[in-house]
Design an enzyme around this catalytic site. Structure first.
Site, PDB file in Angstrom:
ATOM      1  N   PHE A   1       0.878  -1.375   0.199  1.00 51.26           N
ATOM      2  CA  PHE A   1      -0.138  -0.066   0.123  1.00 51.26           C
ATOM      3  C   PHE A   1       0.803   1.194   0.438  1.00 51.26           C
ATOM      4  O   PHE A   1       1.973   1.038   0.453  1.00 51.26           O
ATOM      5  CB  PHE A   1      -0.336  -0.135   1.282  1.00 51.26           C
ATOM      6  CG  PHE A   1      -2.599   0.109   0.867  1.00 51.26           C
ATOM      7  CD1 PHE A   1      -2.912  -0.680   0.497  1.00 51.26           C
ATOM      8  CD2 PHE A   1      -3.070   1.691   1.399  1.00 51.26           C
ATOM      9  CE1 PHE A   1      -4.478  -0.395   0.352  1.00 51.26           C
ATOM     10  CE2 PHE A   1      -4.268   1.735   0.966  1.00 51.26           C
ATOM     11  CZ  PHE A   1      -5.334   0.586   0.521  1.00 51.26           C
TER      12      PHE A   1
ATOM     13  N   GLN B   1      -7.229  15.209   3.581  1.00 55.71           N
ATOM     14  CA  GLN B   1      -6.604  13.904   2.805  1.00 55.71           C
ATOM     15  C   GLN B   1      -7.289  13.980   1.654  1.00 55.71           C
ATOM     16  O   GLN B   1      -8.647  13.802   1.517  1.00 55.71           O
ATOM     17  CB  GLN B   1      -6.489  12.902   3.247  1.00 55.71           C
ATOM     18  CG  GLN B   1      -6.001  11.890   2.333  1.00 55.71           C
ATOM     19  CD  GLN B   1      -5.024  10.948   2.960  1.00 55.71           C
ATOM     20  OE1 GLN B   1      -6.067   9.752   3.450  1.00 55.71           O
ATOM     21  NE2 GLN B   1      -4.321  11.164   3.165  1.00 55.71           N
TER      22      GLN B   1
ATOM     23  N   HIS C   1      -7.730  12.154  -1.686  1.00 57.67           N
ATOM     24  CA  HIS C   1      -7.217  11.004  -2.350  1.00 57.67           C
ATOM     25  C   HIS C   1      -7.152  10.898  -3.414  1.00 57.67           C
ATOM     26  O   HIS C   1      -7.553  11.290  -4.662  1.00 57.67           O
ATOM     27  CB  HIS C   1      -8.234   9.949  -2.334  1.00 57.67           C
ATOM     28  CG  HIS C   1      -7.761   8.196  -2.021  1.00 57.67           C
ATOM     29  ND1 HIS C   1      -7.016   8.241  -3.771  1.00 57.67           N
ATOM     30  CD2 HIS C   1      -7.449   7.254  -1.378  1.00 57.67           C
ATOM     31  CE1 HIS C   1      -7.007   6.494  -3.940  1.00 57.67           C
ATOM     32  NE2 HIS C   1      -7.107   6.177  -2.232  1.00 57.67           N
TER      33      HIS C   1
ATOM     34  N   LEU D   1     -14.399   6.706  -5.142  1.00 50.07           N
ATOM     35  CA  LEU D   1     -12.837   6.302  -4.694  1.00 50.07           C
ATOM     36  C   LEU D   1     -11.791   5.260  -5.461  1.00 50.07           C
ATOM     37  O   LEU D   1     -13.172   4.015  -5.765  1.00 50.07           O
ATOM     38  CB  LEU D   1     -12.643   5.836  -3.100  1.00 50.07           C
ATOM     39  CG  LEU D   1     -11.447   5.412  -2.430  1.00 50.07           C
ATOM     40  CD1 LEU D   1     -11.050   6.769  -2.882  1.00 50.07           C
ATOM     41  CD2 LEU D   1     -11.328   5.823  -1.333  1.00 50.07           C
TER      42      LEU D   1
ATOM     43  N   GLU E   1      -6.428   1.987  -3.328  1.00 54.12           N
ATOM     44  CA  GLU E   1      -4.728   2.534  -3.465  1.00 54.12           C
ATOM     45  C   GLU E   1      -3.958   0.935  -3.399  1.00 54.12           C
ATOM     46  O   GLU E   1      -2.885   0.620  -4.287  1.00 54.12           O
ATOM     47  CB  GLU E   1      -4.171   2.811  -2.163  1.00 54.12           C
ATOM     48  CG  GLU E   1      -2.452   3.698  -2.717  1.00 54.12           C
ATOM     49  CD  GLU E   1      -2.753   4.488  -0.308  1.00 54.12           C
ATOM     50  OE1 GLU E   1      -3.622   5.085  -0.369  1.00 54.12           O
ATOM     51  OE2 GLU E   1      -1.672   4.119  -0.503  1.00 54.12           O
TER      52      GLU E   1
ATOM     53  N   ARG F   1      -0.417   9.884  -0.361  1.00 53.97           N
ATOM     54  CA  ARG F   1      -1.299  10.295  -0.629  1.00 53.97           C
ATOM     55  C   ARG F   1      -1.351  11.704  -1.355  1.00 53.97           C
ATOM     56  O   ARG F   1      -1.381  12.032  -2.317  1.00 53.97           O
ATOM     57  CB  ARG F   1      -2.938   9.650   0.209  1.00 53.97           C
ATOM     58  CG  ARG F   1      -2.953   8.437  -0.139  1.00 53.97           C
ATOM     59  CD  ARG F   1      -4.059   8.373   0.888  1.00 53.97           C
ATOM     60  NE  ARG F   1      -4.648   6.890   0.388  1.00 53.97           N
ATOM     61  CZ  ARG F   1      -5.589   6.499   1.261  1.00 53.97           C
ATOM     62  NH1 ARG F   1      -6.188   7.030   1.961  1.00 53.97           N
ATOM     63  NH2 ARG F   1      -5.666   4.790   1.141  1.00 53.97           N
TER      64      ARG F   1
ATOM     65  N   HIS G   1     -11.756  12.882   0.899  1.00 56.05           N
ATOM     66  CA  HIS G   1     -11.360  11.767   0.925  1.00 56.05           C
ATOM     67  C   HIS G   1     -10.855  11.749   2.860  1.00 56.05           C
ATOM     68  O   HIS G   1     -12.692  10.702   3.066  1.00 56.05           O
ATOM     69  CB  HIS G   1     -10.045  11.143   0.669  1.00 56.05           C
ATOM     70  CG  HIS G   1      -9.984   9.826   0.716  1.00 56.05           C
ATOM     71  ND1 HIS G   1     -11.128   9.404   0.529  1.00 56.05           N
ATOM     72  CD2 HIS G   1      -9.010   9.043   1.814  1.00 56.05           C
ATOM     73  CE1 HIS G   1     -10.688   7.579   1.241  1.00 56.05           C
ATOM     74  NE2 HIS G   1      -9.843   7.587   2.011  1.00 56.05           N
TER      75      HIS G   1
ATOM     76  N   ARG H   1      -2.526  11.321   6.463  1.00 55.59           N
ATOM     77  CA  ARG H   1      -2.902  10.038   7.280  1.00 55.59           C
ATOM     78  C   ARG H   1      -2.241   9.084   5.613  1.00 55.59           C
ATOM     79  O   ARG H   1      -2.569   9.109   4.152  1.00 55.59           O
ATOM     80  CB  ARG H   1      -4.349   9.306   6.498  1.00 55.59           C
ATOM     81  CG  ARG H   1      -4.964   8.188   7.272  1.00 55.59           C
ATOM     82  CD  ARG H   1      -5.756   7.829   7.421  1.00 55.59           C
ATOM     83  NE  ARG H   1      -6.644   8.169   6.613  1.00 55.59           N
ATOM     84  CZ  ARG H   1      -7.262   7.360   5.802  1.00 55.59           C
ATOM     85  NH1 ARG H   1      -6.234   6.057   5.743  1.00 55.59           N
ATOM     86  NH2 ARG H   1      -7.936   7.300   4.739  1.00 55.59           N
TER      87      ARG H   1
END
Lengths: 124, 235, 140, 597
Positions: D117, D237, D239, D249, D252, D283, D370, D412
């Site tokens: 990730f 954040q 994304h 979304l 990831e 991100r 996000h 994050r």
């Protein structure tokens, strides 16, 4: 107050369930139709005499014969489809094809039989 | 394109009887039916009530009957339905207001089936995970996708006939646990399913499978449960 | 480790057994019909009967169903074997059918009392159809 | 008619954190979970990719590496003691979920499977490490379902479709909440010893968002109105990969499985911005990179989107170029079938909303709002902390996205959100129950529903000159344009002016639906009020922070400034004015250094 519910018998029939829902309804009609036929038939044979002949007269009418043949044939073929899918769940993803096959078998057989019954009934 | 949106309306504070109301609005073919409802609510009639949350088909709030068939309003695109769209609440549950129905019978049925993992055996000695092979995990993968939107249960003629029927969603949940190699309460669940208002009421109508927005093979799952009840085989 | 439940733990009750019976009896009825058709052909139906008569016989191998045809000798059509076949078909079909009615009733009736009344009626119905049917088969 | 209830612990919100808190609190205390949605509708269910823990099931991994990656991901703004705590707890938390029946994907040995990730690395080699435990691409869905099921098993009291409107306090202690039952429109007072807020973020204030309609920052707005500060609200954040225009979304995990970002010229551009981990950078880094590409005219067809390409041949080609291998060292060779199996929902989204098949076509994507990094300040036990001294607000707890522990700092790390809500949901539940056992009920204030009713009355009695729907749209637009991925002083000032105007216009909104049953118009208007409140807070904090850090990227101050800004922002409203103060960042092992991927 909230509305009681909105799925009465006729509302329910309007649900767009496509092929399988139609076969379900016809399966029930077929089963009930045969039930009525067999009951009256046995009664007629048992009673014989005037009452028996009267009942016989109803179900020997060509219209009733086409109906009862429809019931038996559809209930039988559809029942076979359900039985096979139930005993082999791995076939279920192909249920659409199963319904096509079902109609492909049912339509010619029923047309032929209905044609025979009609020509016999109207010819004589 | 111009879309004619026909919406089922019923406001318990005012109305005695339900009615349909028609709205004409401009829409893109890629608009969701949910977007249309939002616009009607925003500009035309704020009292229009419907549930929604994630708006992309994973929360299961907005199960509605669109053009006669159950679907999630957020996964129903205008291009798939054409210029005339009729939106009604899902069937077989009481309508509280407009498109909002009383979900209690649905969740009550869900709760009957012991919808939780049960394994009272001691954990592995190292305190780590209970092992499960890839194949064992795959066995119940399809039924883990359920989001409890009720599209299936409210498309089922047996459920319309009586809301005592457990319904497809509860059976999907039963399948998810019964075929999980780690779960130990398959027998209890099968006994619940075997009750008269249980799996015997499934007549393989396939409405559930065709309505499922997550494309779960619901009828197949139910078929596997029926067979498991006869053969006892949970593989 | 193979996960198979012993019989007592499968939820095998009336509903489940009847579900299975309905499927098996459907297959059995196909069997009866095929036996009836083959039997009729062996006994010379090809020359003396039309298709409708064969079907009528196949669905219920009762000799009254061939009386009106050109069959010269009715005796082989009324022997004990065919009477047994007919009896078997009758019992299987009536159980299948009566249970079908119970299933439809159960969809709509949920109170235990209602369901018990339907079950009682269904047993009465099954017994009477069976008795009357057997009487007709074995006396005709 | 107002109805009264009494519980030892009241949990507001039934997403992952709320359910976890409810589950643990209910083991020892009489607990109610109040949620404006049915619990299974919560937005935790939309989380896709995975939940991270240094289980090391597929290759070597260590808790310290996870800690460092999280600290680095946070751009050194995360409190390191809390991050250490969370990463330490992570393996146990995941095993606990497994013991609750969560159906994780498996390795061939039957262990929990893990995937790479963004931002998760082997600290020695710098290469991506497989740390995200997952269940296909619906890990959040599985967590939400599993926790809800376990709550049912433990007979937790649920109040579904109850919107909490107000926090009740007396003598500086929390003593309950006021909620409206959506189905009847009646107010309910929940008298409690401890209140846990787990209401999620406020991502709905941006135009392109992956967040649910429900994500209107209710919990943060409620506590803020009651004088509780908010922390680090400028950090939000974006994304990098949301479906073009819709914002839905794309996990990831797609890049974890080898997906590649491609610009309008058909080039892979991430090596320019993150030479080592490339498409698996953090991100914020990728979101900014995408914006730079678009700004320099390399968007697809000159438009404002780029492609995410996960066609098997592309994945294999670049895996070979990057020298990435399977755990056993063999070269990576994926097939469409395997990808389909690992990313079923992504394929489904693309088919439904765009009509394209990701196995044969690249997906058009753009950054999407996000995750809320900031929120109600808490310590690692979920206790709300109201100042820079660590003063605890008795009886008040927060967990999940609404809380700011601060684990996520300025940005994050992917998968840490699910971990956050599991770990801190659990501890807030335990701590709240413990507190409830030792404390008595604080008496309710006089007329507890007054403030809530007053807010509703204002919405009912406006002159109706303004339309709430329009105000909402304008709010989202101005926030996305001016307080979005890239920020500049002029833009943010413009945004603040516009927000003041919108707040003024909001006073003229009137709710036309006068009914009580499911008056969603009234509730939507109230939620819009929350968004307007928080938008002003976000813009004010963003304007105040004169540096670029993590998710907060300023064009006029493009560098991180540790000398002046290595500190948390706290904001409160005093006498109608927003006031900003600061709180130091806890640094234990990892001294701030430049952040390169």
């Amino acid at each position: 107050m909230e509305l009681k519910r909105n799925a009465g018998f006729f509302t329910a029939l309007k649900y767009k369930g496509q092929g399988p829902m139609l076969t379900f309804i016809l399966h029930r009609i077929g089963g009930l139709g045969m039930g009525i036929f067999v009951t009256t038939h046995i009664l007629a044979s048992f009673l014989s005499g005037d009452v028996g002949n009267f009942i016989n007269g109803i179900y020997e009418h060509w219209l009733f014969q086409i109906f009862i043949f429809f019931c038996a044939l559809f209930h039988g073929i559809n029942g076979l489809r359900i039985t096979l899918l139930d005993l082999f769940p791995s076939l279920i993803p192909h249920q659409r094809e199963a319904i096509w096959v079902e109609w492909a078998v049912f339509i010619p057989v029923f047309s032929f039989a209905a044609f025979t019954i009609l020509t016999t009934a109207l010819g004589s | 394109m111009e879309v004619t949106l026909k919406v089922f309306r019923f406001n318990p504070d005012v109305d005695k009887k339900w009615r349909y109301e028609t709205y004409k609005l401009e829409a893109d073919p890629t608009d969701r039916v949910l977007d249309l409802l939002e616009r009607v609510k925003g500009y035309t009639d704020g009292s229009l009530a419907f549930r929604r949350s994630c708006a992309h088909g994973v929360c299961g709030s907005d199960a509605l009957r669109i053009n006669g068939k159950n679907s999630l309003a957020c996964k129903a695109l205008v291009r798939d339905y054409g210029e005339k769209i009729t939106v009604e609440p899902i069937m077989g549950l009481k309508v509280i207001k407009d498109l909002i129905v009383d979900m209690k019978p649905f969740f009550d049925n869900y709760k009957k089936i012991l919808p939780f993992f049960i394994n009272d055996s001691p954990l592995p000695a190292d305190g780590k995970e209970r092992r499960q092979s890839i194949e064992q995990r795959e066995r119940f993968d399809d039924t883990t996708k359920c989001i409890l939107c009720a599209c299936c249960t409210t498309s089922c003629p047996s459920f319309w006939a009586s809301d005592d029927y457990l319904g497809p969603a509860a059976m999907v949940t039963a399948h998810r646990f019964i075929f999980d190699s780690r779960d130990e309460s398959a027998s209890e669940r099968l006994h619940i399913l075997s009750e008269t208002s249980g799996i015997a009421r499934c007549h393989t109508v396939f409405n559930c499978t065709m309505a499922c927005p997550r494309e779960i093979q619901i009828t197949k799952a139910i078929g596997e449960l029926k067979l498991a009840m006869v053969t006892g085989n949970l593989e | 480790m193979k996960r198979t439940l012993p019989i007592s733990k499968r939820g095998l009750n009336f509903e489940t057994i009847m579900w299975f019976f309905t499927r098996l009896s459907a297959l059995a009825m196909y069997g009866f019909i095929i036996i009836g058709m083959i039997g009729a052909l062996v006994m010379g139906a090809r020359m003396n009967m039309n298709f409708a008569d064969v079907m009528r016989w196949a669905f219920m191998s009762n000799s009254t169903h061939v009386q009106s045809t050109n069959i010269p000798d009715i005796a082989p059509w009324a022997n004990a074997f065919w009477r047994l076949v007919a009896s078997g078909f009758l019992l299987v079909a009536s159980a299948h059918g009566v249970h079908g009615l119970v299933v439809i009733a159960d969809d709509y009736l949920v109170k235990p009392l209602q369901r018990n009344v339907v079950r009682l009626l269904s047993i009465v119905m099954l017994v009477s159809i069976g008795l009357i049917g057997l009487y007709v088969i074995w006396t005709a | 008619m107002t109805q009264n209830h009494q519980f030892e612990v009241v949990v507001v919100g039934a997403g992952g954190a709320g359910l976890m808190a409810g589950l643990y609190a209910s083991k020892t205390a009489k607990t109610a979970v109040i949620s404006k949605l049915y619990p299974t509708r919560s937005h935790t269910g939309a989380a896709q990719g995975g939940i991270s823990a240094a289980l090391g099931n597929l290759e070597e991994d260590r808790v310290e590496w996870h800690t460092y990656d999280s600290v680095k991901g946070s751009d050194y703004l995360g409190d390191q003691d809390s991050i250490e705590f969370m990463c330490q707890e992570a393996p146990q938390a995941i095993l606990e979920l497994e013991h609750m029946g969560l159906p994780f994907d498996r390795t061939p040995e039957g262990k929990i499977s893990q995937r790479p990730f963004g931002g998760h690395t082997n600290n020695v080699t710098g290469k991506p490490v497989r740390r995200a435990a997952h269940a296909a691409d619906r890990t959040g869905h599985m967590i939400l379902q599993t926790l809800y099921q376990q709550c049912l098993k433990n007979n937790v009291n649920f109040y579904d479709e109850f919107q909490v409107l107000d926090l009740l306090t007396k003598d500086g202690k929390a003593c309950g909440v006021v909620a409206v039952e959506l189905a009847t429109g009646e107010l309910h007072v929940f008298h409690a010893k401890a209140v846990i807020f787990a209401t999620g973020g406020h991502g709905r204030m941006w135009e392109i968002t992956s967040n649910a309609y429900a994500y209107t920052g209710d919990g943060a707005a409620i506590t803020f109105r009651r004088g509780i500060p908010l922390e680090d609200m400028e950090f939000f954040q974006f994304h990098p990969t949301g479906i073009y225009k819709l914002g839905i979304l794309i996990t990831e995990g797609v890049r974890g499985e080898g997906g590649i970002l491609i610009n309008g010229k058909g080039e892979r551009f991430m090596p320019k911005y993150a030479p080592t981990v490339k498409d698996l950078a953090s991100r914020d880094v990728i979101s900014r990179a995408i914006y730079m590409e678009i700004r320099e005219g390399r968007g697809v067809n000159g438009s404002n989107y780029i492609y995410l390409d996960v066609r098997p041949e592309v994945v294999n080609k670049f895996a070979a170029l990057d020298g990435r291998t399977n755990p056993d060292g063999s070269p990576i060779k994926v097939t469409a079938e395997e990808l389909l199996h690992k990313l079923p929902d992504i394929v489904d989204f693309n088919r439904v909303y765009l009509g394209i098949d990701p196995m044969t076509q690249p997906m058009p994507i753009q950054p999407t709002a996000h995750y809320t990094m900031g929120g109600i300040p808490t310590n690692r036990y979920g206790q709300v902390v109201v100042d820079d001294q660590g003063t605890i607000y008795p009886g008040l707890y927060a967990a999940g996205e609404v809380a700011c522990v601060s684990i996520h700092g300025a940005n994050r790390l992917g998968t840490n959100s699910l971990l956050d809500l599991v770990v801190f949901g659990k501890y807030s539940g335990l701590k709240a129950a413990e507190y409830a056992k030792s404390a008595d009920f604080t008496p309710l204030p006089n007329d507890p529903t007054a403030f809530a009713s007053q807010q509703f009355d204002a919405l009912r009695n406006g002159d109706g000159k303004e339309n709430a729907f329009d105000i909402g749209r304008e709010l989202k637009k101005v926030m996305f344009d001016d307080v979005g991925v890239f920020r500049i002083e002029e833009g943010m000032k413009n945004a603040l002016t516009k927000l003041a105007e919108l707040r003024e216009r909001f006073k003229h909104v009137r709710v036309n639906d006068s009914g009580k049953t499911f008056n969603t118009e009234l509730l939507n208007a109230w939620e819009l009020g929350n968004l307007l409140e928080l938008a002003e807070v976000v813009a004010t904090c963003a304007l105040n922070r004169k540096e670029s850090r993590g998710g907060h990227a300023r064009e006029d101050y493009s560098k991180r400034d540790d000398a002046n800004w290595l500190k948390h922002t706290l904001i409160t409203r005093k006498n109608g004015k927003l006031e900003i103060s600061y709180k130091p960042v806890v640094i234990t092992k990892y001294q701030p250094k430049e952040r390169v991927y």
